[in-house]
Scaffold this motif. Sequence first.
Motif, PDB file in Angstrom:
ATOM      1  N   VAL A  30       0.844  -1.196   0.000  1.00 20.51           N
ATOM      2  CA  VAL A  30       0.000   0.000   0.000  1.00 20.51           C
ATOM      3  C   VAL A  30       0.884   1.252   0.000  1.00 20.51           C
ATOM      4  CG1 VAL A  30      -1.713   1.308   1.324  1.00 20.51           C
ATOM      5  CG2 VAL A  30      -1.870  -1.190   1.185  1.00 20.51           C
ATOM      6  N   PRO A  31       0.608   2.243  -0.835  1.00 17.93           N
ATOM      7  CA  PRO A  31       1.403   3.483  -0.827  1.00 17.93           C
ATOM      8  C   PRO A  31       1.444   4.100   0.570  1.00 17.93           C
ATOM      9  CG  PRO A  31      -0.037   3.433  -2.735  1.00 17.93           C
ATOM     10  CD  PRO A  31      -0.423   2.262  -1.878  1.00 17.93           C
ATOM     11  N   PRO A  32       2.610   4.644   0.977  1.00 16.33           N
ATOM     12  CA  PRO A  32       2.781   5.145   2.350  1.00 16.33           C
ATOM     13  C   PRO A  32       1.725   6.143   2.799  1.00 16.33           C
ATOM     14  CG  PRO A  32       4.888   5.040   1.227  1.00 16.33           C
ATOM     15  CD  PRO A  32       3.854   4.709   0.198  1.00 16.33           C
ATOM     16  N   ILE A  33       1.351   7.076   1.933  1.00 18.79           N
ATOM     17  CA  ILE A  33       0.403   8.108   2.337  1.00 18.79           C
ATOM     18  C   ILE A  33      -0.952   7.510   2.695  1.00 18.79           C
ATOM     19  CG2 ILE A  33      -0.449   8.589   0.020  1.00 18.79           C
ATOM     20  CD1 ILE A  33       0.341  11.182   2.771  1.00 18.79           C
ATOM     21  N   SER A  34      -1.266   6.318   2.134  1.00 17.85           N
ATOM     22  CA  SER A  34      -2.539   5.657   2.428  1.00 17.85           C
ATOM     23  C   SER A  34      -2.496   4.872   3.734  1.00 17.85           C
ATOM     24  CB  SER A  34      -2.925   4.713   1.280  1.00 17.85           C
ATOM     25  OG  SER A  34      -3.074   5.421   0.077  1.00 17.85           O
ATOM     26  N   LEU A  35      -1.303   4.478   4.168  1.00 15.53           N
ATOM     27  CA  LEU A  35      -1.196   3.670   5.377  1.00 15.53           C
ATOM     28  C   LEU A  35      -1.730   4.393   6.608  1.00 15.53           C
ATOM     29  CD1 LEU A  35       2.316   1.987   4.989  1.00 15.53           C
ATOM     30  CD2 LEU A  35       0.088   0.892   4.787  1.00 15.53           C
ATOM     31  N   VAL A  36      -1.551   5.708   6.642  1.00  9.60           N
ATOM     32  CA  VAL A  36      -1.971   6.476   7.815  1.00  9.60           C
ATOM     33  C   VAL A  36      -3.456   6.297   8.088  1.00  9.60           C
ATOM     34  CG1 VAL A  36      -2.121   8.786   8.818  1.00  9.60           C
ATOM     35  CG2 VAL A  36      -0.140   8.167   7.443  1.00  9.60           C
ATOM     36  N   ARG A  37      -4.252   6.202   7.031  1.00  9.99           N
ATOM     37  CA  ARG A  37      -5.705   6.077   7.194  1.00  9.99           C
ATOM     38  C   ARG A  37      -6.100   4.748   7.823  1.00  9.99           C
ATOM     39  NH1 ARG A  37      -5.705   8.101   1.782  1.00  9.99           N
ATOM     40  NH2 ARG A  37      -6.487   6.100   0.998  1.00  9.99           N
ATOM     41  N   PHE A  38      -5.210   3.759   7.742  1.00  6.41           N
ATOM     42  CA  PHE A  38      -5.535   2.426   8.248  1.00  6.41           C
ATOM     43  C   PHE A  38      -5.202   2.237   9.720  1.00  6.41           C
ATOM     44  CE2 PHE A  38      -4.624   1.145   3.640  1.00  6.41           C
ATOM     45  CZ  PHE A  38      -5.926   1.437   3.266  1.00  6.41           C
ATOM     46  N   ARG A  39      -4.677   3.267  10.357  1.00  6.42           N
ATOM     47  CA  ARG A  39      -4.363   3.157  11.794  1.00  6.42           C
ATOM     48  C   ARG A  39      -5.618   2.895  12.624  1.00  6.42           C
ATOM     49  NH1 ARG A  39       0.595   4.582  13.596  1.00  6.42           N
ATOM     50  NH2 ARG A  39       1.979   5.823  12.275  1.00  6.42           N
ATOM     51  N   THR A  40      -6.747   3.395  12.150  1.00  7.36           N
ATOM     52  CA  THR A  40      -7.981   3.316  12.937  1.00  7.36           C
ATOM     53  C   THR A  40      -8.747   2.009  12.728  1.00  7.36           C
ATOM     54  OG1 THR A  40      -9.183   4.480  11.195  1.00  7.36           O
ATOM     55  CG2 THR A  40      -8.222   5.821  12.950  1.00  7.36           C
ATOM     56  N   VAL A  41      -8.241   1.118  11.868  1.00  8.62           N
ATOM     57  CA  VAL A  41      -8.961  -0.132  11.612  1.00  8.62           C
ATOM     58  C   VAL A  41      -9.076  -0.943  12.891  1.00  8.62           C
ATOM     59  CG1 VAL A  41      -8.872  -2.346  10.384  1.00  8.62           C
ATOM     60  CG2 VAL A  41      -8.316  -0.208   9.177  1.00  8.62           C
ATOM     61  N   CYS A  42      -7.958  -1.115  13.594  1.00  3.73           N
ATOM     62  CA  CYS A  42      -7.959  -1.832  14.872  1.00  3.73           C
ATOM     63  C   CYS A  42      -6.614  -1.610  15.546  1.00  3.73           C
ATOM     64  CB  CYS A  42      -8.232  -3.334  14.678  1.00  3.73           C
ATOM     65  SG  CYS A  42      -6.951  -4.196  13.747  1.00  3.73           S
ATOM     66  N   LYS A  43      -6.506  -1.999  16.803  1.00  4.87           N
ATOM     67  CA  LYS A  43      -5.275  -1.803  17.557  1.00  4.87           C
ATOM     68  C   LYS A  43      -4.112  -2.576  16.943  1.00  4.87           C
ATOM     69  CE  LYS A  43      -7.392  -0.801  22.050  1.00  4.87           C
ATOM     70  NZ  LYS A  43      -7.511  -1.230  23.469  1.00  4.87           N
ATOM     71  N   ARG A  44      -4.408  -3.755  16.421  1.00  4.15           N
ATOM     72  CA  ARG A  44      -3.340  -4.568  15.863  1.00  4.15           C
ATOM     73  C   ARG A  44      -2.759  -3.925  14.614  1.00  4.15           C
ATOM     74  NH1 ARG A  44      -3.655 -11.104  14.480  1.00  4.15           N
ATOM     75  NH2 ARG A  44      -1.392 -11.451  14.525  1.00  4.15           N
ATOM     76  N   TRP A  45      -3.623  -3.344  13.795  1.00  7.05           N
ATOM     77  CA  TRP A  45      -3.137  -2.643  12.612  1.00  7.05           C
ATOM     78  C   TRP A  45      -2.320  -1.417  13.016  1.00  7.05           C
ATOM     79  CZ3 TRP A  45      -5.724  -2.483   7.310  1.00  7.05           C
ATOM     80  CH2 TRP A  45      -6.171  -3.761   6.953  1.00  7.05           C
ATOM     81  N   ASN A  46      -2.782  -0.690  13.997  1.00  7.55           N
ATOM     82  CA  ASN A  46      -2.056   0.489  14.456  1.00  7.55           C
ATOM     83  C   ASN A  46      -0.671   0.104  14.972  1.00  7.55           C
ATOM     84  OD1 ASN A  46      -1.919   3.367  15.148  1.00  7.55           O
ATOM     85  ND2 ASN A  46      -1.909   2.637  17.268  1.00  7.55           N
ATOM     86  N   ALA A  47      -0.600  -1.003  15.727  1.00 12.06           N
ATOM     87  CA  ALA A  47       0.688  -1.471  16.239  1.00 12.06           C
ATOM     88  C   ALA A  47       1.615  -1.866  15.093  1.00 12.06           C
ATOM     89  CB  ALA A  47       0.485  -2.648  17.193  1.00 12.06           C
ATOM     90  N   LEU A  48       1.064  -2.505  14.066  1.00 12.41           N
ATOM     91  CA  LEU A  48       1.865  -2.895  12.907  1.00 12.41           C
ATOM     92  C   LEU A  48       2.447  -1.679  12.207  1.00 12.41           C
ATOM     93  CD1 LEU A  48       2.798  -5.135  10.918  1.00 12.41           C
ATOM     94  CD2 LEU A  48       0.690  -4.685   9.631  1.00 12.41           C
ATOM     95  N   LEU A  49       1.648  -0.624  12.059  1.00 14.58           N
ATOM     96  CA  LEU A  49       2.102   0.563  11.351  1.00 14.58           C
ATOM     97  C   LEU A  49       3.074   1.397  12.178  1.00 14.58           C
ATOM     98  CD1 LEU A  49      -1.214   1.628   9.601  1.00 14.58           C
ATOM     99  CD2 LEU A  49       0.660   0.243   8.724  1.00 14.58           C
TER     100      LEU A  49
END
Length: 388
Positions: A30-49
């Motif tokens: 996923v392009p870096p600028i789009s990754l920021v929007r995925f932080r709110t999906v769940c805690k596990r995704w936020n930890a990964l990012l």
Amino acid sequence: MDSTKTKKAIAAHDQEELPWEMIEEILSHVPPISLVRFRTVCKRWNALLNDKTFLNNHKFTFRFILTTKSKIYSVSIDPKILVRELTLEVPGTESHIKHLVDCNEFLLCGMDKVAAVWNPWFKQSRWIKVNASQPSSQVVGIGYVNNNMRADEKRYKTIGSYWTDHSEWETQDFSSEVWKDPKLTPIQGDKSLKDKAAIFFTKCGVSLHGNVYWIAFYDKTDTLYHLLNFDFSSERFYAYFCDLPCGMNHPRNALVLRVFRGDRFSLLKQCYKTKKIEIWVTKNKINVEDGNDVVWMNFRTLSIPNFPGLVSNEYSSSQPSYFIDDKRLVLCSCDETGHPWIYVVEENKLISKVQLNDVFDPWPLHCTYFPSLVPVPRGPREEALLQD
């Protein structure tokens, strides 16, 4: 990867149809600028990012930045060494970059009468005017007030210097275009340093935990180099933070300070005569308040036959760039003709060396770069436009 495929992956993840390893693989495209929007999906995704390993293994990651008078390049290392051109779009200036500093989340690009704060992974930048009343003024570092806030809430600042009959220092908040002279009188950490002026071995500092650190010494009778630092929270300049483990340095030796594993320092030295490389790391996490508990330990000593010198005789001010990745040491430096090379060392062996033929102009500036998901803070003009 387009947003439709990513949304499908999110939906599949919600339904627990995909294994976690596959989710990681999808997000790595996923392009870096789009990754920021995925932080709110769940805690596990936020930890990964927030995971440095994930960011460093991302498909769009590059590990070095090189600049010449005409072009800017990124250099990826894995799975192979790849050079791409980058664009620094800073409105209002066409000057070429004269110094380049890795400041954790951002790069600092110094030019004539202006500096740029840049997140090349996001393709975001903004410019900072230097102090127009001081012709010799330049921006030398970026830091932040260390108040344990989230990255998007940090109060970032820059530090600049200029020369009168001695070095003067000034600070500027990112939210302002006004330089402030906080009357920076260095606090001596050692009584023996009283009334001595620091001689900077490195003009540009290394950022860690919001502070900026420089390699320096005070006179030729010193037996050790030191670290001095500027604390952006207290706006205090500490003239002595800790000793370095390598002793005094010959001008033609390589001597480079870097951040190690996110919260410590590493120090690389190469003897210009023997070409032997020594790397030290700090044993514990660096305390932002003082360096009393800093303990250096030898991390690696490399004696590799026919290994090149990392500082040329003619351009001794051109220090190498490097990073340590597990058991691997990766370096970027220029040869005697000014052509840049990448060297990869594992254990005590030179695994590969590659000349960067795509970089046409000789003697490029270069620095390491680590990907960051922190947007470049807006200045007062951008904030005003958003409010209109």
